[in-house]
Scaffold this motif. Structure first.
Motif, PDB file in Angstrom:
ATOM      1  N   UNK A  53      -0.294  47.031   9.108  1.00 13.24           N
ATOM      2  CA  UNK A  53      -1.842  47.376   8.871  1.00 13.24           C
ATOM      3  C   UNK A  53      -1.917  47.995   7.552  1.00 13.24           C
ATOM      4  N   UNK A  54      -0.863  48.985   7.057  1.00  9.83           N
ATOM      5  CA  UNK A  54      -1.225  49.673   5.786  1.00  9.83           C
ATOM      6  C   UNK A  54      -0.829  48.560   4.576  1.00  9.83           C
ATOM      7  N   UNK A  55       0.279  47.869   4.635  1.00  7.88           N
ATOM      8  CA  UNK A  55       0.579  46.757   3.853  1.00  7.88           C
ATOM      9  C   UNK A  55      -0.626  45.870   3.704  1.00  7.88           C
ATOM     10  N   UNK A  56      -1.076  45.379   4.899  1.00  7.12           N
ATOM     11  CA  UNK A  56      -2.321  44.406   4.634  1.00  7.12           C
ATOM     12  C   UNK A  56      -3.291  45.226   3.810  1.00  7.12           C
ATOM     13  N   UNK A  57      -3.607  46.468   4.262  1.00  8.85           N
ATOM     14  CA  UNK A  57      -4.739  47.097   3.509  1.00  8.85           C
ATOM     15  C   UNK A  57      -4.747  47.213   2.170  1.00  8.85           C
ATOM     16  N   UNK A  58      -3.349  47.344   1.802  1.00 12.67           N
ATOM     17  CA  UNK A  58      -2.866  47.570   0.392  1.00 12.67           C
ATOM     18  C   UNK A  58      -3.041  46.262  -0.481  1.00 12.67           C
ATOM     19  N   UNK A  59      -2.544  45.180   0.229  1.00 16.70           N
ATOM     20  CA  UNK A  59      -2.908  43.946  -0.515  1.00 16.70           C
ATOM     21  C   UNK A  59      -4.126  43.658  -0.821  1.00 16.70           C
ATOM     22  N   UNK A  60      -5.042  43.868   0.334  1.00 15.67           N
ATOM     23  CA  UNK A  60      -6.385  43.412   0.364  1.00 15.67           C
ATOM     24  C   UNK A  60      -6.962  44.368  -0.915  1.00 15.67           C
ATOM     25  N   UNK A  61      -6.870  45.295  -0.986  1.00 15.66           N
ATOM     26  CA  UNK A  61      -7.400  46.337  -1.951  1.00 15.66           C
ATOM     27  C   UNK A  61      -6.851  46.011  -3.414  1.00 15.66           C
ATOM     28  N   UNK A  62      -5.641  45.531  -3.721  1.00 18.84           N
ATOM     29  CA  UNK A  62      -4.958  45.319  -4.831  1.00 18.84           C
ATOM     30  C   UNK A  62      -4.875  43.920  -5.332  1.00 18.84           C
ATOM     31  N   UNK A  63      -5.109  42.999  -4.752  1.00 18.99           N
ATOM     32  CA  UNK A  63      -4.821  41.680  -5.243  1.00 18.99           C
ATOM     33  C   UNK A  63      -5.917  41.205  -6.182  1.00 18.99           C
ATOM     34  N   UNK A  64      -5.657  40.268  -6.842  1.00 20.93           N
ATOM     35  CA  UNK A  64      -6.675  39.900  -7.753  1.00 20.93           C
ATOM     36  C   UNK A  64      -7.350  38.573  -7.464  1.00 20.93           C
ATOM     37  N   UNK A  65      -7.562  38.650  -6.033  1.00 25.48           N
ATOM     38  CA  UNK A  65      -8.323  37.173  -5.650  1.00 25.48           C
ATOM     39  C   UNK A  65      -9.876  37.412  -5.625  1.00 25.48           C
ATOM     40  N   UNK A  66     -10.538  36.194  -5.426  1.00 26.69           N
ATOM     41  CA  UNK A  66     -12.015  36.264  -5.469  1.00 26.69           C
ATOM     42  C   UNK A  66     -12.536  36.713  -4.055  1.00 26.69           C
ATOM     43  N   UNK A  67     -13.478  37.977  -4.079  1.00 24.84           N
ATOM     44  CA  UNK A  67     -14.030  38.537  -2.981  1.00 24.84           C
ATOM     45  C   UNK A  67     -13.078  39.141  -1.904  1.00 24.84           C
ATOM     46  N   UNK A  68     -11.834  39.404  -2.498  1.00 20.67           N
ATOM     47  CA  UNK A  68     -10.799  40.141  -1.697  1.00 20.67           C
ATOM     48  C   UNK A  68     -10.229  39.103  -0.569  1.00 20.67           C
ATOM     49  N   UNK A  69     -10.256  38.140  -1.070  1.00 17.68           N
ATOM     50  CA  UNK A  69      -9.508  37.014   0.055  1.00 17.68           C
ATOM     51  C   UNK A  69      -8.099  37.360   0.302  1.00 17.68           C
ATOM     52  N   UNK A  70      -7.581  36.976   1.278  1.00 18.95           N
ATOM     53  CA  UNK A  70      -6.236  36.907   1.448  1.00 18.95           C
ATOM     54  C   UNK A  70      -5.307  36.389   0.653  1.00 18.95           C
ATOM     55  N   UNK A  71      -4.162  36.846   0.132  1.00 17.69           N
ATOM     56  CA  UNK A  71      -3.441  36.050  -0.933  1.00 17.69           C
ATOM     57  C   UNK A  71      -2.498  35.173  -0.516  1.00 17.69           C
ATOM     58  N   UNK A  72      -2.014  35.212   1.039  1.00 18.56           N
ATOM     59  CA  UNK A  72      -1.086  34.171   1.280  1.00 18.56           C
ATOM     60  C   UNK A  72      -1.930  33.075   2.104  1.00 18.56           C
ATOM     61  N   UNK A  73      -1.435  31.688   1.966  1.00 13.81           N
ATOM     62  CA  UNK A  73      -1.939  30.517   2.585  1.00 13.81           C
ATOM     63  C   UNK A  73      -1.457  30.286   3.818  1.00 13.81           C
ATOM     64  N   UNK A  74      -0.154  30.956   4.227  1.00 13.13           N
ATOM     65  CA  UNK A  74       0.471  30.588   5.611  1.00 13.13           C
ATOM     66  C   UNK A  74      -0.483  31.467   6.749  1.00 13.13           C
ATOM     67  N   UNK A  75      -0.254  31.150   7.665  1.00 14.28           N
ATOM     68  CA  UNK A  75      -0.723  31.834   8.716  1.00 14.28           C
ATOM     69  C   UNK A  75       0.022  33.415   9.000  1.00 14.28           C
ATOM     70  N   UNK A  76      -0.913  34.373   8.748  1.00 20.89           N
ATOM     71  CA  UNK A  76      -0.552  35.529   8.760  1.00 20.89           C
ATOM     72  C   UNK A  76      -1.023  36.671   9.907  1.00 20.89           C
ATOM     73  N   UNK A  77       0.112  37.315  10.340  1.00 20.76           N
ATOM     74  CA  UNK A  77       0.005  38.315  11.615  1.00 20.76           C
ATOM     75  C   UNK A  77       0.073  39.625  10.879  1.00 20.76           C
ATOM     76  N   UNK A  78      -0.966  40.537  11.429  1.00 21.77           N
ATOM     77  CA  UNK A  78      -1.054  42.014  11.196  1.00 21.77           C
ATOM     78  C   UNK A  78      -0.777  42.743  12.388  1.00 21.77           C
ATOM     79  N   UNK A  79       0.460  43.370  12.571  1.00 23.90           N
ATOM     80  CA  UNK A  79       0.744  44.384  13.587  1.00 23.90           C
ATOM     81  C   UNK A  79       0.122  45.710  13.347  1.00 23.90           C
ATOM     82  N   UNK A  80      -0.677  45.979  14.433  1.00 25.89           N
ATOM     83  CA  UNK A  80      -1.668  47.152  14.156  1.00 25.89           C
ATOM     84  C   UNK A  80      -1.842  47.869  15.740  1.00 25.89           C
ATOM     85  N   UNK A  81      -2.147  48.956  15.604  1.00 20.91           N
ATOM     86  CA  UNK A  81      -2.662  49.643  16.866  1.00 20.91           C
ATOM     87  C   UNK A  81      -4.318  49.969  16.954  1.00 20.91           C
ATOM     88  N   UNK A  82      -4.775  49.497  15.830  1.00 19.50           N
ATOM     89  CA  UNK A  82      -6.213  49.593  15.553  1.00 19.50           C
ATOM     90  C   UNK A  82      -7.023  48.138  15.464  1.00 19.50           C
TER      91      UNK A  82
END
Length: 180
Positions: A53-82
């Motif tokens: 979850x922390x890495x996911x949020x950091x990537x979202x907050x710091x990636x240079x993509x349009x509208x904060x879109x996810x940077x990877x095109x592959x299926x992505x899985x976020x392990x989180x308890x929240x």
């Protein structure tokens, strides 16, 4: 066969991020194009991405993509308890142990490899489950004294390859197993 790979960077004293989750130490390092595993070659073998979850949020907050879109095109899985508000269709929130999700992760990877992006505690959970085959780490000439550790646990590794990329020392390890 699908391999589980942890491709990451660390400080010389073994931290992925500082105590405020900052990667400024890494982004200021000079790199070149002569590394032992260029990113483009690595990512071409990746069929699915796993993050905490922390890495996911950091990537979202710091990636240079349009509208904060996810940077990877592959299926992505976020392990989180929240709860997680995903930003794309190919992002799935998971909880529990990696072993519980092995079949779905490998199905999503479709015969390709799975990248454990981070963090270190998540990578260690995969290693403890016997689901971490390789660690590829770039070691920066920086020390932080505190922060998020490279790998949370005690593991034996076998050096497979090493080299340099700009200021970074690179090493590829096979994960042998957890230490007693």
């Amino acid at each position: 066969m699908t391999a589980y790979r942890y491709f990451t960077a660390t400080t010389l004293d073994g931290f992925l991020a500082d105590e405020h989750d900052s990667l400024d130490w890494l982004l200021s390092q000079p790199t070149g194009t002569d590394g032992i595993l260029p990113y483009d070659d690595f990512i071409s073998d990746i069929g699915a991405v796993v993050v905490g979850r922390t890495t996911y949020q950091w990537v979202l907050d710091h990636s240079e993509t349009v509208d904060g879109a996810w940077v990877f095109t592959q299926p992505s899985f976020v392990f989180t308890h929240r709860s997680l508000a995903s930003t794309a269709e190919d992002i799935t929130s998971l909880s529990g142990s990696p072993a519980q999700h092995r079949a779905s992760l490998e199905a999503a990877a479709d015969g390709m490899d799975i990248w454990i992006v981070g963090g270190g505690d998540l990578a260690a959970e995969f290693a403890r489950a016997g689901m971490l085959d390789e660690i590829f780490v770039s070691i920066a000439p920086v020390t932080l004294g505190a922060g998020k550790p490279l790998l949370g646990g005690r593991f034996d590794l076998e050096l497979q390859d090493h080299g340099t990329n700009g200021a970074l020392l690179e090493a590829r390890y096979r994960v042998v197993g957890e230490r007693d």
